[in-house]
Design a protein around this motif. Structure first.
Motif, short mmCIF file in Angstrom:
data_model
loop_
_atom_site.label_atom_id
_atom_site.label_comp_id
_atom_site.label_asym_id
_atom_site.label_seq_id
_atom_site.Cartn_x
_atom_site.Cartn_y
_atom_site.Cartn_z
N ARG A 153 0.84 -1.20 0.00
CA ARG A 153 0.00 0.00 0.00
C ARG A 153 0.88 1.25 0.00
NH1 ARG A 153 -2.56 1.15 4.25
NH2 ARG A 153 -1.63 -0.32 5.73
N TRP A 154 0.44 2.28 -0.71
CA TRP A 154 1.20 3.53 -0.79
C TRP A 154 1.42 4.16 0.58
CZ3 TRP A 154 -2.43 5.17 -5.29
CH2 TRP A 154 -1.87 4.78 -6.52
N LYS A 193 5.45 4.65 -2.15
CA LYS A 193 4.65 5.62 -2.87
C LYS A 193 4.97 5.64 -4.36
CE LYS A 193 3.82 8.71 1.03
NZ LYS A 193 4.08 10.05 1.62
N SER A 245 0.20 2.10 -14.06
CA SER A 245 -0.98 2.39 -13.25
C SER A 245 -2.16 1.58 -13.74
CB SER A 245 -1.32 3.89 -13.34
OG SER A 245 -1.74 4.21 -14.65
N ASP A 293 -3.97 1.62 -3.06
CA ASP A 293 -4.44 2.95 -2.68
C ASP A 293 -5.30 2.94 -1.41
OD1 ASP A 293 -6.51 1.58 -3.85
OD2 ASP A 293 -7.25 3.28 -5.04
#
Length: 282
Positions: free
Chosen positions: A118-119, A126, A145, A177
């Protein structure tokens, strides 16, 4: 994509943490064919190991294929944290995380896998994307993406990703996200069973003593699991013996001294830097 490129179902990697439990639930609800894989690090807390075993037992009763990689070599030997440290001649550190490479990031070669990255977890994450091709270095990887991958736009990076079929480990990150709040809200709303360590003051679970964890967390871990402290000290002792046999210089005398240095204790003599490991310097 996994079935098309590899002829095999997508692999849901499972660590026994809350992100893995959420991702696994999403897989089960999606209806897509999938398998579940765990890399046994040998440094996970007993509660984590028990949780993984229970989850896998229930999945297998549902007909879902599960596998645990014990890192067995062709000669029959098994790689563990405790024999890896003497073999590498140094403790695992933030900059040299050979333990992740050997114990966590193997076992799914030439497959498409899903992770719970996860970011929000760290600054380094990130820069990750929903779809990736892993390279030996970050620069060698391909990151796409979900917008570029899912839209029919013939994007160059998408074409690069698709040309890597059967040649590399490709990755999808379904919850990239999601925030910490998203994760816990889903867990509570859907009544998911998670690792009991989250009820014992742990916000994240993983290898005990991981150098990427904060100093306070590592101290708590070794206070809660003293046998792992003893296992690391014993591994460091054998590491020193191996260094001496190989003729490698060391300023440490005992496994305890290595442990205190590794724990960033500023009150012990013989502090060392990476310059003290010429065998790993460029």
């Amino acid at each position: 994509m996994s079935l098309h490129y590899y002829g095999k179902p997508l692999v849901c990697t499972y660590s026994g943490g809350k992100d893995s439990d959420v991702m696994l639930e999403l897989f089960k609800r999606s209806g897509v064919p999938f398998e579940v894989h765990n890399s046994h690090t040998t440094a996970d807390a007993p509660q984590t190991v028990y949780h993984i075993r229970e989850v896998f037992r229930e999945l297998e009763l549902q007909g879902i294929k599960c596998s645990i990689d014990h890192h067995r070599k062709p000669d029959g030997s098994v790689v563990t944290m405790w024999n890896l440290i003497p073999r590498k001649y140094m403790p695992p550190t933030r900059l040299v995380r050979y333990c992740c490479t050997e114990l966590k990031e193997s076992g799914c070669a030439n497959r498409m896998i899903a992770t719970g990255v996860r970011w929000e977890e760290s600054a380094s994450r990130k820069s990750r994307e929903s779809f990736e091709v892993l390279g030996h270095t970050k620069k060698a990887g391909i990151f796409v993406s979900d917008e570029k991958m899912l839209l029919s736009d013939n994007n160059e990076r998408r074409r690069l990703f698709e040309r890597c079929e059967l040649k590399a480990e490709t990755v999808v990150n379904p919850v990239i996200d999601w925030t910490e709040r998203d994760i816990w809200e889903f867990i509570h709303q859907e009544h998911l069973d998670v690792n009991v360590l989250y009820q014992c003051g742990y916000e994240r679970v993983g290898c005990i003593g991981c150098p990427m964890a904060g100093k306070k967390k590592r101290k708590k871990e070794f206070s809660d699991f003293p046998k792992y402290r003893a296992a690391y000290i014993n591994a460091f002792k054998r590491m020193l013996e191996t260094r001496k046999i190989r003729g490698l210089e060391t300023k440490w005398e005992t496994g305890e001294e290595v442990f205190f240095w590794w724990m960033e204790d500023d009150n012990i003599p013989g502090q060392m830097s990476f310059a003290d490991f010429p065998e790993i310097m460029p």
